[in-house]
Write a protein that holds these residues in place. Structure first.
Motif, short mmCIF file in Angstrom:
data_model
loop_
_atom_site.label_atom_id
_atom_site.label_comp_id
_atom_site.label_asym_id
_atom_site.label_seq_id
_atom_site.Cartn_x
_atom_site.Cartn_y
_atom_site.Cartn_z
N ILE A 1 0.59 -1.01 0.29
CA ILE A 1 -0.02 0.07 0.15
C ILE A 1 0.97 1.48 0.08
O ILE A 1 2.38 0.65 -0.01
CB ILE A 1 -1.37 -0.09 0.92
CG1 ILE A 1 -0.16 0.20 1.96
CG2 ILE A 1 -2.44 -1.09 1.80
CD1 ILE A 1 -1.48 -0.28 3.92
N ASP A 2 0.50 2.35 -0.33
CA ASP A 2 1.18 3.83 -0.16
C ASP A 2 1.52 3.50 0.63
O ASP A 2 3.33 3.57 0.82
CB ASP A 2 0.46 4.68 -0.24
CG ASP A 2 -0.55 4.87 -1.32
OD1 ASP A 2 -0.56 4.35 -2.42
OD2 ASP A 2 -1.26 6.20 -1.65
N ALA A 3 1.02 3.80 1.74
CA ALA A 3 2.64 3.49 3.38
C ALA A 3 3.34 2.36 3.59
O ALA A 3 4.50 2.88 3.79
CB ALA A 3 1.78 3.68 4.51
N THR A 4 3.35 1.65 2.98
CA THR A 4 4.46 1.03 2.92
C THR A 4 5.05 0.91 2.39
O THR A 4 6.50 0.51 2.17
CB THR A 4 4.10 -1.28 3.42
OG1 THR A 4 3.23 -0.96 1.23
CG2 THR A 4 3.29 -1.39 4.48
N GLY B 1 20.15 -0.78 -2.21
CA GLY B 1 19.76 -1.46 -1.99
C GLY B 1 18.39 -1.84 -2.70
O GLY B 1 18.26 -1.36 -3.87
N ALA B 2 17.81 -3.00 -2.46
CA ALA B 2 16.78 -3.55 -3.23
C ALA B 2 15.81 -3.94 -1.88
O ALA B 2 15.22 -4.23 -1.36
CB ALA B 2 16.65 -5.70 -3.67
N ILE B 3 14.58 -2.86 -3.01
CA ILE B 3 13.51 -3.31 -2.93
C ILE B 3 12.69 -4.32 -3.30
O ILE B 3 12.03 -4.22 -4.40
CB ILE B 3 12.06 -2.03 -2.45
CG1 ILE B 3 13.41 -0.97 -1.33
CG2 ILE B 3 11.17 -2.17 -2.09
CD1 ILE B 3 12.50 0.56 -1.56
N ARG B 4 11.48 -5.61 -2.96
CA ARG B 4 10.92 -5.92 -3.76
C ARG B 4 9.39 -6.36 -2.90
O ARG B 4 9.14 -6.25 -1.72
CB ARG B 4 11.11 -7.57 -3.68
CG ARG B 4 12.92 -7.77 -4.26
CD ARG B 4 12.79 -7.54 -5.70
NE ARG B 4 14.07 -8.11 -6.47
CZ ARG B 4 14.64 -6.72 -7.07
NH1 ARG B 4 14.66 -5.10 -6.19
NH2 ARG B 4 16.09 -6.61 -7.40
N VAL B 5 8.49 -5.92 -3.88
CA VAL B 5 7.25 -5.36 -3.72
C VAL B 5 6.27 -6.49 -4.42
O VAL B 5 5.27 -6.15 -5.25
CB VAL B 5 6.95 -4.00 -3.93
CG1 VAL B 5 5.02 -4.32 -3.36
CG2 VAL B 5 7.46 -3.66 -3.74
N PRO B 6 6.16 -7.77 -3.60
CA PRO B 6 4.88 -8.96 -3.67
C PRO B 6 3.44 -8.47 -3.37
O PRO B 6 3.01 -8.97 -3.91
CB PRO B 6 5.46 -10.15 -2.77
CG PRO B 6 7.11 -10.27 -2.52
CD PRO B 6 6.80 -8.79 -3.03
N CYS C 1 -2.35 -2.19 -3.91
CA CYS C 1 -2.73 -1.10 -5.31
C CYS C 1 -1.53 0.14 -4.49
O CYS C 1 -2.25 0.92 -5.05
CB CYS C 1 -4.49 -0.45 -4.68
SG CYS C 1 -5.12 -2.25 -5.63
N GLY C 2 -0.97 0.07 -3.61
CA GLY C 2 0.10 1.22 -3.53
C GLY C 2 0.65 1.75 -4.59
O GLY C 2 0.66 1.10 -5.45
N VAL C 3 0.98 3.33 -4.86
CA VAL C 3 1.91 4.13 -5.31
C VAL C 3 3.08 4.79 -5.19
O VAL C 3 3.11 5.06 -3.94
CB VAL C 3 0.57 4.69 -6.44
CG1 VAL C 3 1.59 5.67 -6.89
CG2 VAL C 3 -0.47 4.63 -7.16
N LEU C 4 4.12 4.68 -5.14
CA LEU C 4 5.31 5.41 -4.81
C LEU C 4 6.12 5.77 -5.88
O LEU C 4 6.37 5.44 -7.01
CB LEU C 4 7.08 4.46 -4.39
CG LEU C 4 7.94 4.86 -3.76
CD1 LEU C 4 7.46 5.41 -2.54
CD2 LEU C 4 9.24 4.17 -3.68
#
Length: 347
Positions: free
Chosen positions: A247-250, A262-267, A271-274
């Motif tokens: 989500i947006d917050a996470t 670093g590496a961000i992976r988002v499984p 429906c969040g947006v960054l």
């Protein structure tokens, strides 16, 4: 046979359906366990025709082979198996390279391979027809555990394998969301890496369940949580963030704690947006940080996960439901009453 069917958008019922016929390249499985996922909750509430009417749900499937098609040579009735969820073509260059989850023969760049319980008939039923190419042997594993390996375990495993060069001794991995996938990510990070592990969730009970298995457990919505994580890393930031919420917050939290390169992976499918900012003074992502939406995992990933389960290096938290209580299991999952993964057990 009994099956959980999406009759039409938003109408999900437990009903009677004919046992499926199999084609030459398929096997008929008698389902021994079927996992219940937030994807199933989303399908249930989708008001558009995104999912086909008449769809049988269930993309986490364990079963015993009942019958094999005339073209099947490597499988026999009576074998215990699980079902790899990416029903790929097997011949394109991505499949040939072992990246079945990136199959090119799916009809478009935004479409994944056919998936049981999502685009084709799935395993929330007493029987399911499955391509023989999608089977992985699961003998010796509790069917309730085996059933969740093709998603709840496959997704975090694939993400962890993709960032393993970042998980050196002294590194820090942050896991956001400790549900069906997140709690297994904690176990896999411990089994497969020397990284320090930070666990985040909004639920105190979920944090308490992993408290003794991580280096730091924090409420993800607490004031100053990002500052605490950065301080924990001596100001450098986390080497890896696995966001199982999305989500947006996470997503903002992920960006605010990730280290340079670093590496961000988002499984997570929240429906969040960054925003992606390219200014010299960007505060959204540091230089070199990557942000990726991983999809499922490879067939070889799943075979390796089965080995981990056989060795008891991962121990999924399972909440079992009789198959007849499938709708109740979905209700409980949506209400936040399930710890770990809900699994349906046919009688």
């Amino acid at each position: 046979m009994k099956a959980v069917q999406l009759v039409r958008p938003t109408e999900l019922v437990l009903t009677d359906l004919p046992v499926p016929e199999i084609q030459s390249h398929e096997v008929l499985l008698r389902v021994t366990a079927a996992g219940v996922c937030h994807t199933d909750v989303s399908i249930r509430h989708e008001t558009s025709d995104l999912y086909p009417s008449g769809l049988v749900l269930g993309h986490e499937i364990a079963g015993r082979i009942e019958r094999v098609g005339e073209g099947v040579r490597d499988w026999q009735p009576g074998e215990d198996v699980i079902v790899y969820p990416c029903w790929s073509c097997g011949t394109c260059r991505e499949c040939a390279a072992g990246r079945q989850n990136a199959c090119r023969q799916t009809g478009g760049r935004l479409q994944p391979p056919p998936t049981p319980g999502v685009t084709v008939a799935g395993g929330m039923a007493e029987y399911v027809a499955v391509p023989a190419s999608a089977l992985v042997r699961a003998d010796g594993i509790d069917p309730a555990v085996a059933a969740i390996l093709p998603d709840a375990a496959l997704v975090p495993y694939h993400s962890i394998r993709a960032v393993e060069e970042h998980l050196r001794p002294g590194s820090t991995a942050v896991v956001i969301g400790l549900g069906g996938l997140g709690h297994l990510a904690i176990q896999m990070l411990r089994a497969l890496s020397a990284a320090r592990v930070v666990a985040l969730d909004v639920n105190e009970e979920a944090l308490s369940a992993v408290h003794d298995h991580v280096d730091l457990a924090l409420k993800s919505n607490a004031d100053g949580v990002a500052d605490r994580i950065v301080a924990f890393t001596e100001g450098y930031g986390a080497d890896v963030v696995l966001d199982f919420v999305g989500i947006d917050a996470t997503l903002r939290l992920s960006g605010s704690v990730i280290a340079r390169y670093g590496a961000i992976r988002v499984p997570g499918l929240g429906c969040g947006v960054l925003p992606f900012e390219t200014a010299q003074s960007s505060t959204i992502l540091p230089w070199g940080a990557s942000l990726v939406r991983p999809y499922s995992g490879t067939y070889d990933d799943l075979r390796q996960i089965v080995d981990l389960a056989r060795q008891r290096r991962i121990n999924p938290v399972i909440q079992r439901y009789p198959f007849e209580q499938a709708i109740e299991a979905l209700d409980d999952l949506e209400a936040g009453k399930v710890r770990g993964r809900a699994v349906l057990i046919p009688s």
